[in-house]
Design an enzyme around this catalytic site. Structure first.
Site, short mmCIF file in Angstrom:
data_model
loop_
_atom_site.label_atom_id
_atom_site.label_comp_id
_atom_site.label_asym_id
_atom_site.label_seq_id
_atom_site.Cartn_x
_atom_site.Cartn_y
_atom_site.Cartn_z
N ASP A 112 -3.94 2.32 -5.08
CA ASP A 112 -2.59 2.35 -4.48
C ASP A 112 -2.24 1.08 -3.71
OD1 ASP A 112 -3.86 2.69 -1.99
OD2 ASP A 112 -2.23 3.97 -1.29
N GLU A 113 -2.96 0.00 -3.93
CA GLU A 113 -2.62 -1.22 -3.20
C GLU A 113 -2.78 -2.48 -4.05
OE1 GLU A 113 -5.48 -2.22 -0.09
OE2 GLU A 113 -6.92 -0.87 -1.04
N ASP B 110 0.86 -1.19 0.00
CA ASP B 110 0.00 0.00 0.00
C ASP B 110 0.89 1.24 0.00
OD1 ASP B 110 -3.15 0.72 1.31
OD2 ASP B 110 -1.61 2.25 1.12
P1 TTP Z 1 -5.19 5.05 1.24
O1 TTP Z 1 -4.18 3.99 0.92
O2 TTP Z 1 -6.29 4.70 2.18
O3 TTP Z 1 -4.48 6.32 1.87
P2 TTP Z 1 -3.07 6.97 1.51
O4 TTP Z 1 -2.32 6.17 0.52
O5 TTP Z 1 -3.29 8.39 1.13
O6 TTP Z 1 -2.33 7.00 2.91
P3 TTP Z 1 -1.71 5.77 3.72
O7 TTP Z 1 -1.94 4.52 2.91
O8 TTP Z 1 -0.27 6.09 3.89
O9 TTP Z 1 -2.45 5.76 5.02
O10 TTP Z 1 -5.88 5.56 -0.08
C1 TTP Z 1 -5.17 5.68 -1.31
C2 TTP Z 1 -5.60 6.91 -2.05
O11 TTP Z 1 -7.00 6.90 -2.27
C3 TTP Z 1 -5.31 8.20 -1.30
O12 TTP Z 1 -4.00 8.68 -1.55
C4 TTP Z 1 -6.36 9.12 -1.84
C5 TTP Z 1 -7.52 8.22 -2.18
N1 TTP Z 1 -8.55 8.33 -1.12
C6 TTP Z 1 -9.59 9.24 -1.29
O13 TTP Z 1 -9.68 9.91 -2.31
N2 TTP Z 1 -10.53 9.36 -0.29
C7 TTP Z 1 -10.47 8.64 0.88
O14 TTP Z 1 -11.33 8.79 1.76
C8 TTP Z 1 -9.38 7.71 1.04
C9 TTP Z 1 -9.26 6.89 2.31
C10 TTP Z 1 -8.45 7.60 0.01
MG MG Z 2 -2.10 4.12 0.77
#
Ligand code: TTP
Ligand code: MG
Length: 371
Positions: A126-127, A8
């Site tokens: 992103d995962e 992720d």
């Molecule tokens: P996440 O992997 O949940 O968050 P992140 O990568 O920003 O942070 P981390 O993993 O380090 O905690 O989500 C991936 C992407 O999805 C995030 O960069 C932006 C988008 N996203 C949204 O647009 N709205 C949201 O509510 C969430 C959780 C994510």
């Molecule tokens: Mg993330």
């Protein structure tokens, strides 16, 4: 023995923006809708870890993030830089990351066994999950994951967190365990103790509602939750209770699906700058969304769509979706625009809007996409 990894990206959208603007290195960044000097109505997509230090989180109203930034500015700390999200840009980077992981899996495996490329499943922008069972030990799996992280950093200047465990459930929880830039390995004999102290919310699928109901019984951690037997959980959560019972014990046998089926639908939605019930103001939003979708469709691997879904959120947050399936597949923006408009008209009068409520958000989605 199965060895599953979950990768992720850290603060993904914000990390991409930070990377693209070296002069912003280390500054707090929020990606989301336009804050409009504290009057903006959308939400935060994500924030860099520096901005999270100010209490800013995904899905928070952008206005709230603006207020937090103003507060720290008054204290003499660096204010937040707000950047509008550009999903297509992140999606391009996402493809490159998946490509890097794929490359490594193919390479490593070739060296080891000369077998088919292992399974990689994209779970979101992103995962991804990937199967490292071929490494045959958690130690080797850790080494492969470390090399993948290093390569992503060198080639894309972005950090990822990776979790490794005996199944997808544990891998996913582990990737979140030491964010950012984490690498957490949970061997099968460590699973039970790893989960025990965690908040029940860390279990994928346990949302605010389930959390609330468990908290009602005084249950906060997974260790607590294990005191509830399967019967009890089924009484509380129905069929899902059994799944939860297993999850609290770290059990999960869902497979990594190598070729996740391509997106079955694409859509756009927008919160309006102001609630409105005026056709003159509302229609252009739908028309633009229809044009964007048609353009996006033309560039994706799909050729046509058959079902159109219109979403309307009223000022009081009541949200209604209406769908229409066309007699035959369509391709063009004009068909989409015409149908969306027809579907929308009833929302301007008594038919779909008896209380004549103003509208807050509009969205269009197309489904039943054909290659
Ligand atoms: P996440 O992997 O949940 O968050 P992140 O990568 O920003 O942070 P981390 O993993 O380090 O905690 O989500 C991936 C992407 O999805 C995030 O960069 C932006 C988008 N996203 C949204 O647009 N709205 C949201 O509510 C969430 C959780 C994510
Ligand atoms: Mg993330």
């Amino acid at each position: 023995m199965r060895i599953i990894a979950h990768l992720d990206m850290d603060a993904f959208f914000a990390a991409v923006e930070e990377r693209n603007r070296p002069y912003l290195q280390g500054t707090p960044i929020v990606v989301g809708s336009d804050p409009q000097g504290g009057k903006g109505r959308g939400v935060v997509s994500t924030a860099t870890y520096a901005a999270r230090g100010y209490g800013i989180r995904s899905a928070m109203p952008i206005r709230k993030a603006w207020e937090l930034s103003e507060e720290v500015r008054k204290k003499g700390l660096p204010p937040v830089v707000f950047i509008s999200s550009e999903f297509r840009k992140y999606s391009e980077v996402s493809k490159k990351i998946v490509h890097i992981v794929h490359e490594h899996l193919r390479e490593t495996q070739k060296n080891l066994f000369e077998m088919e490329p292992p399974a990689l499943e994209r779970a979101s922008v992103d995962e991804c999950f990937f199967d490292l069972s071929f490494a045959s030990s958690f130690k080797k799996a850790r080494r492969i994951a470390a090399v993948i992280k290093k390569d992503i950093l060198e080639r894309e200047q972005l950090t990822a967190s990776i979790g490794i465990g005996p199944n997808k459930l544990i891998a996913k929880i582990a990737s979140d365990f030491q964010k950012p830039n984490g690498l957490t390995v949970v061997t099968p004999d460590a699973v039970f103790d790893f989960l025990a102290p965690l908040d029940v919310r860390k279990i994928p699928g346990v949302g605010p509602k389930a959390e609330e109901r468990l908290r009602h019984l005084g249950v906060r951690t997974v260790a607590h939750a294990r005191k509830l037997d399967e019967e009890r959980l089924r009484g509380m959560f129905g069929k899902w209770g059994k799944e939860l019972y297993l999850k609290f014990r770290g059990e999960d046998d869902s497979p990594v699906i190598a070729h996740a089926p391509p997106a079955k639908s694409i859509g756009e939605q927008e919160t309006l700058p102001e609630d409105s019930l005026e056709m003159k103001i509302l229609l252009p939003y739908l028309e633009r969304q229809a044009r964007n979708l048609a353009r996006y469709l033309a560039r994706s691997g799909f050729k046509s769509f058959r079902t159109i879904v219109l979403t309307v959120r009223f000022a009081d947050f009541e949200t209604v979706s209406r769908s229409r399936t066309l007699p035959e597949p369509a391709v063009d923006a004009e068909t989409l625009r015409r149908n969306v408009t027809q579907m929308f008209f009833p929302f301007l009068d008594r038919r779909e809007n008896p209380k004549r409520k103003k509208i807050r958000l509009l969205g269009v989605r197309i489904e039943k996409l054909l290659p």
